[in-house]
Design an enzyme around this catalytic site. Structure first.
Site, mmCIF file in Angstrom:
data_model
loop_
_atom_site.group_PDB
_atom_site.id
_atom_site.type_symbol
_atom_site.label_atom_id
_atom_site.label_comp_id
_atom_site.label_asym_id
_atom_site.label_seq_id
_atom_site.Cartn_x
_atom_site.Cartn_y
_atom_site.Cartn_z
ATOM 1 N N LYS A 234 1.065 -1.088 0.214
ATOM 2 C CA LYS A 234 -0.285 -0.088 0.266
ATOM 3 C C LYS A 234 0.691 1.581 -0.121
ATOM 4 C CE LYS A 234 -4.355 -1.509 1.658
ATOM 5 N NZ LYS A 234 -5.409 -1.342 2.275
ATOM 6 N N LYS B 292 -11.264 -3.747 -3.093
ATOM 7 C CA LYS B 292 -12.424 -2.917 -3.027
ATOM 8 C C LYS B 292 -12.296 -1.578 -3.324
ATOM 9 C CE LYS B 292 -13.575 -3.045 1.093
ATOM 10 N NZ LYS B 292 -12.487 -2.838 2.637
ATOM 11 N N LYS C 44 -5.268 -9.603 -6.324
ATOM 12 C CA LYS C 44 -6.678 -10.739 -5.457
ATOM 13 C C LYS C 44 -7.853 -8.899 -5.320
ATOM 14 C CE LYS C 44 -6.911 -8.150 -1.219
ATOM 15 N NZ LYS C 44 -7.222 -7.694 0.847
HETATM 16 N N1 AQP Z 1 -10.274 -10.787 -2.510
HETATM 17 C C1 AQP Z 1 -10.205 -11.259 -1.382
HETATM 18 N N2 AQP Z 1 -10.552 -12.484 -1.146
HETATM 19 C C2 AQP Z 1 -10.582 -13.510 0.124
HETATM 20 N N3 AQP Z 1 -11.242 -12.522 1.405
HETATM 21 C C3 AQP Z 1 -11.072 -11.252 1.097
HETATM 22 N N4 AQP Z 1 -10.649 -9.945 2.045
HETATM 23 C C4 AQP Z 1 -10.607 -8.565 1.449
HETATM 24 N N5 AQP Z 1 -10.595 -8.686 0.039
HETATM 25 C C5 AQP Z 1 -11.006 -10.417 0.490
HETATM 26 C C6 AQP Z 1 -11.582 -9.883 3.592
HETATM 27 O O1 AQP Z 1 -12.430 -9.821 4.002
HETATM 28 C C7 AQP Z 1 -12.336 -9.034 4.834
HETATM 29 C C8 AQP Z 1 -12.424 -7.528 4.955
HETATM 30 O O2 AQP Z 1 -10.780 -6.758 4.234
HETATM 31 P P1 AQP Z 1 -10.820 -5.589 4.550
HETATM 32 O O3 AQP Z 1 -12.354 -4.425 3.721
HETATM 33 O O4 AQP Z 1 -10.628 -5.048 5.957
HETATM 34 O O5 AQP Z 1 -9.563 -4.812 3.551
HETATM 35 P P2 AQP Z 1 -8.810 -5.732 2.597
HETATM 36 O O6 AQP Z 1 -8.081 -6.683 3.153
HETATM 37 O O7 AQP Z 1 -7.734 -4.135 2.580
HETATM 38 O O8 AQP Z 1 -9.428 -5.797 1.679
HETATM 39 P P3 AQP Z 1 -10.280 -4.867 0.356
HETATM 40 O O9 AQP Z 1 -11.033 -5.339 -0.101
HETATM 41 O O10 AQP Z 1 -9.014 -5.152 -0.595
HETATM 42 O O11 AQP Z 1 -9.775 -3.485 0.993
HETATM 43 P P4 AQP Z 1 -8.997 -2.069 0.488
HETATM 44 O O12 AQP Z 1 -9.334 -2.199 -1.048
HETATM 45 O O13 AQP Z 1 -9.513 -0.774 0.934
HETATM 46 O O14 AQP Z 1 -7.471 -2.779 0.971
HETATM 47 C C9 AQP Z 1 -11.087 -8.989 5.440
HETATM 48 O O15 AQP Z 1 -11.059 -10.952 6.246
HETATM 49 C C10 AQP Z 1 -10.081 -9.513 4.567
HETATM 50 O O16 AQP Z 1 -9.400 -10.639 4.482
#
Ligand code: AQP
Length: 339
Positions: free
Chosen positions: A119, A205, A202
């Site tokens: 990040k 969002k 992965k």
């Molecule tokens: N692609 C994914 N596959 C499986 N699990 C996922 N999680 C996120 N993306 C995937 C799981 O969702 C939970 C919440 O995640 P988060 O919103 O706290 O943050 P993150 O993991 O950083 O998810 P994003 O979507 O990638 O958010 P941004 O883009 O803001 O960084 C966690 O349990 C995560 O493992």
């Protein structure tokens, strides 16, 4: 000395850093609901808005995304009477314990975090201090409840190991088995749902390409279009899952299908062996729409009444605080703070 026993308790959170994705649903929300319904743990679920602001969030968008994330928890099946559901910033013990853990965690531990490296990228001098310290706050989220189990997607595994390191160091430094050594709960075919545009990244969002993900707010036509345009290779599906070893995009679509239908990946392969993408993608879109449409509909219904979502979150925060406040107070006392 007898080992301390901790109430079996689940904690997990989702960042309101954008609209939620199919990755968040399959990797997290769906599993939260299973854990709530199996009845063996008390469940505490949190919309982690303090984490979201480690990168810039427009204030009005943050408010809307927080309500949307809460609506997604509820629409997926979290029962706010049974489980505790709230947003992080309403329980100040998270930030307080986060600070105490900033003083336990080591710089070197944080520097090794893959998410920090990804990040912050090459521009780490410009990244917020909060982004660097994020895993200490995550440890506080979990340990403020003495949570014993944390269901998360594969991407959070390293942060959970750091939570265990912080608990271990605190217990060792102060000579008390005060914090549990939390168990991660990771698994199933959707532990890591990948981008629809690049099978090595992965689904996220905050990916700039909307076509890379299925959003929980997407309608049936959009879901079908995104799967139709998902990147794949020209080969049909092989006989076995093993045959997908070097085909990340193809494997991702099979994993999503398996997670959504509750089948094993081998069952999916035996049902669809030899199918081309012209056959498999519409079948995948159909099961996705079947699963997602009721959740999206319920989210839209809930979001039409933001006042009710806010009331639910405030009530959840009171219940959360009743657990976290005595634990954080005792943490301060163990560290020698007066009052
Ligand atoms: N692609 C994914 N596959 C499986 N699990 C996922 N999680 C996120 N993306 C995937 C799981 O969702 C939970 C919440 O995640 P988060 O919103 O706290 O943050 P993150 O993991 O950083 O998810 P994003 O979507 O990638 O958010 P941004 O883009 O803001 O960084 C966690 O349990 C995560 O493992």
């Amino acid at each position: 000395m007898a080992e301390p026993t901790f109430t079996p308790r689940v904690f997990s959170g989702i960042q309101p850093s954008g609209g939620l994705t199919l990755g968040n649903y399959l990797g997290a929300l769906k599993r939260f609901v299973d854990m709530q319904n199996d009845g063996t743990h008390e469940c505490v679920f949190c919309v982690v808005d303090l984490h979201a602001i480690t990168v810039w969030q427009d204030p009005a968008a943050l408010t809307a995304q927080t309500r949307e994330a809460a609506a997604a928890f509820l629409a997926a099946g979290i029962d706010p009477e049974h489980s505790i559901l709230f947003n992080q910033s309403q329980v100040p013990e998270h930030a307080e314990l986060g600070w105490l853990f900033n003083c336990v965690a080591r710089m070197g531990w944080m520097r090794r975090m893959t998410q920090w490296k990804e990040k912050a990228g090459k521009n780490s001098e410009e990244a917020s201090l909060g982004l660097f310290g994020y895993p200490a706050l995550m440890a506080a989220d979990i340990l403020a409840y003495h949570a014993t189990h944390v269901p998360v997607g594969e991407d959070q595994k390293q942060h959970l190991e750091l939570t265990r390191d912080i608990a271990t160091k605190f217990n060792h430094d102060f000579g008390r088995d005060f914090f549990p050594i939390t168990e991660p709960v990771i698994g199933g075919p959707a532990a890591r749902v990948m981008s629809l545009r690049d099978g090595t990244k992965k689904m996220s969002k905050s990916d700039p390409s909307d076509m890379s993900r299925i959003n929980l707010s997407d309608d049936a036509d959009m879901i079908a279009q995104k799967f139709r345009k998902a990147r794949t290779d020209p080969e049909p599906l092989p006989e076995t899952y093993e045959g997908l070893k070097d085909r990340p995009e193809a494997r991702n679509l099979v994993d999503i299908y398996a997670a959504m239908t509750g089948q094993t990946t081998e069952q999916v392969m035996s049902e669809h062996a030899g199918a081309g993408w012209g056959q498999f993608k519409p079948a995948l879109a159909e099961v996705a729409v079947e699963t997602m449409a009721p959740i999206t509909g319920e989210m839209n219904r809930l979001m039409a009444d933001p006042g009710e979502i806010d009331r639910l979150l405030s009530r959840g925060a009171e219940r959360a605080r009743a657990i976290a406040a005595p634990i954080v107070k005792e943490t301060r006392a163990i560290m020698g703070m007066v009052g």
